[in-house]
Scaffold this motif. Sequence first.
Motif, PDB file in Angstrom:
ATOM      1  N   ALA A  68      -1.417   6.620   7.991  1.00  0.00           N
ATOM      2  CA  ALA A  68      -0.819   5.308   8.104  1.00  0.00           C
ATOM      3  C   ALA A  68      -1.893   4.239   7.967  1.00  0.00           C
ATOM      4  CB  ALA A  68      -0.094   5.164   9.443  1.00  0.00           C
ATOM      5  N   ALA A  69      -1.458   3.048   7.597  1.00  0.00           N
ATOM      6  CA  ALA A  69      -2.401   1.951   7.382  1.00  0.00           C
ATOM      7  C   ALA A  69      -1.884   0.675   8.035  1.00  0.00           C
ATOM      8  CB  ALA A  69      -2.598   1.714   5.886  1.00  0.00           C
ATOM      9  N   LYS A  70      -2.817  -0.105   8.513  1.00  0.00           N
ATOM     10  CA  LYS A  70      -2.470  -1.445   8.977  1.00  0.00           C
ATOM     11  C   LYS A  70      -3.529  -2.422   8.469  1.00  0.00           C
ATOM     12  CE  LYS A  70      -4.482  -0.828  13.590  1.00  0.00           C
ATOM     13  NZ  LYS A  70      -4.312  -1.159  15.027  1.00  0.00           N
ATOM     14  N   VAL A  74       0.850  -1.184   0.000  1.00  0.00           N
ATOM     15  CA  VAL A  74       0.000   0.000   0.000  1.00  0.00           C
ATOM     16  C   VAL A  74       0.888   1.236   0.000  1.00  0.00           C
ATOM     17  CG1 VAL A  74      -1.729   1.325   1.274  1.00  0.00           C
ATOM     18  CG2 VAL A  74      -1.859  -1.181   1.198  1.00  0.00           C
ATOM     19  N   GLN A  75       0.611   2.136  -0.912  1.00  0.00           N
ATOM     20  CA  GLN A  75       1.311   3.427  -0.928  1.00  0.00           C
ATOM     21  C   GLN A  75       0.318   4.511  -0.556  1.00  0.00           C
ATOM     22  OE1 GLN A  75       3.104   3.554  -4.881  1.00  0.00           O
ATOM     23  NE2 GLN A  75       5.072   3.044  -3.961  1.00  0.00           N
ATOM     24  N   LEU A  76       0.758   5.421   0.305  1.00  0.00           N
ATOM     25  CA  LEU A  76      -0.113   6.457   0.826  1.00  0.00           C
ATOM     26  C   LEU A  76       0.428   7.831   0.465  1.00  0.00           C
ATOM     27  CD1 LEU A  76      -0.594   4.967   4.411  1.00  0.00           C
ATOM     28  CD2 LEU A  76      -2.083   4.676   2.432  1.00  0.00           C
ATOM     29  N   GLY A  85      -3.712   0.527  -4.442  1.00  0.00           N
ATOM     30  CA  GLY A  85      -3.985  -0.865  -4.126  1.00  0.00           C
ATOM     31  C   GLY A  85      -5.464  -1.165  -4.000  1.00  0.00           C
ATOM     32  N   ARG A  86      -5.792  -2.412  -4.278  1.00  0.00           N
ATOM     33  CA  ARG A  86      -7.191  -2.813  -4.286  1.00  0.00           C
ATOM     34  C   ARG A  86      -7.703  -3.227  -2.925  1.00  0.00           C
ATOM     35  NH1 ARG A  86      -6.757  -7.367  -8.718  1.00  0.00           N
ATOM     36  NH2 ARG A  86      -4.817  -7.682  -7.563  1.00  0.00           N
ATOM     37  N   ASP A 115     -13.612   7.132   2.342  1.00  0.00           N
ATOM     38  CA  ASP A 115     -14.417   6.775   1.187  1.00  0.00           C
ATOM     39  C   ASP A 115     -13.689   5.608   0.515  1.00  0.00           C
ATOM     40  OD1 ASP A 115     -15.690   6.503  -1.245  1.00  0.00           O
ATOM     41  OD2 ASP A 115     -15.971   8.647  -1.532  1.00  0.00           O
ATOM     42  N   ASN A 116     -14.145   4.414   0.775  1.00  0.00           N
ATOM     43  CA  ASN A 116     -13.439   3.241   0.250  1.00  0.00           C
ATOM     44  C   ASN A 116     -13.539   3.141  -1.270  1.00  0.00           C
ATOM     45  OD1 ASN A 116     -12.492   2.471   2.745  1.00  0.00           O
ATOM     46  ND2 ASN A 116     -14.136   0.993   3.116  1.00  0.00           N
ATOM     47  N   ALA A 117     -14.570   3.714  -1.833  1.00  0.00           N
ATOM     48  CA  ALA A 117     -14.694   3.707  -3.294  1.00  0.00           C
ATOM     49  C   ALA A 117     -13.617   4.572  -3.942  1.00  0.00           C
ATOM     50  CB  ALA A 117     -16.076   4.192  -3.707  1.00  0.00           C
ATOM     51  N   LYS A 118     -13.146   5.565  -3.195  1.00  0.00           N
ATOM     52  CA  LYS A 118     -12.104   6.459  -3.712  1.00  0.00           C
ATOM     53  C   LYS A 118     -10.734   6.152  -3.113  1.00  0.00           C
ATOM     54  CE  LYS A 118     -15.188  10.355  -4.618  1.00  0.00           C
ATOM     55  NZ  LYS A 118     -15.483  11.791  -4.347  1.00  0.00           N
TER      56      LYS A 118
END
Length: 118
Positions: free
Chosen positions: A96-98, A1-3, A25-26, A72-75
Motif C-alpha cells: 500500500a502507498a500513501k 498510483v497503481q501497485l 507513476g513518477r 529502490d526508488n529508481a525501479k
Amino acid sequence: VQLQASGGGLVQAGGSLRLSCAASGRTFSSYDMGWFRQAPGKEREFVAAISWSARNTSYADSVKGRFTTSRDNAKNTVYLQMDNLKPEDTAVYYCAAKGPYMSKYVYWGQGTQVTVSS
C-alpha cells in the motif's frame, strides 16, 4: 498510483520469500509504503512500513527480526524480505502507498498469497 505485488508462494517453515511491489507513476519516490496481510477469517493487519526516503522503517512485533522491507526508488519497487517463515505467516500480503500529507494508505495492490507449511 497503481501497485502490483508479486513473489508469493508455498514455502516450508523456516524458509524465505521475497515479495516485490512495483508501482506505476513518477511520484513513487514521494510515497511512504506499507505491507499488510490478511489471513483467512482474520482482519487485515500491519506488517511493515518504509518511508519515502527509506530512512525510517517499522515492523509489527510478530515479524520483527525476521522480515525486512526496503525500496529502490529508481525501479519504483518496494520489497519485503521474509526469513524464518512460520505457518502463522500464511496470509495474502498487500502493499500500500500513501502520499505526502496523507494520514492513511489510499493506494492498494491486489495481494499475493504466501503459504507456509509446517
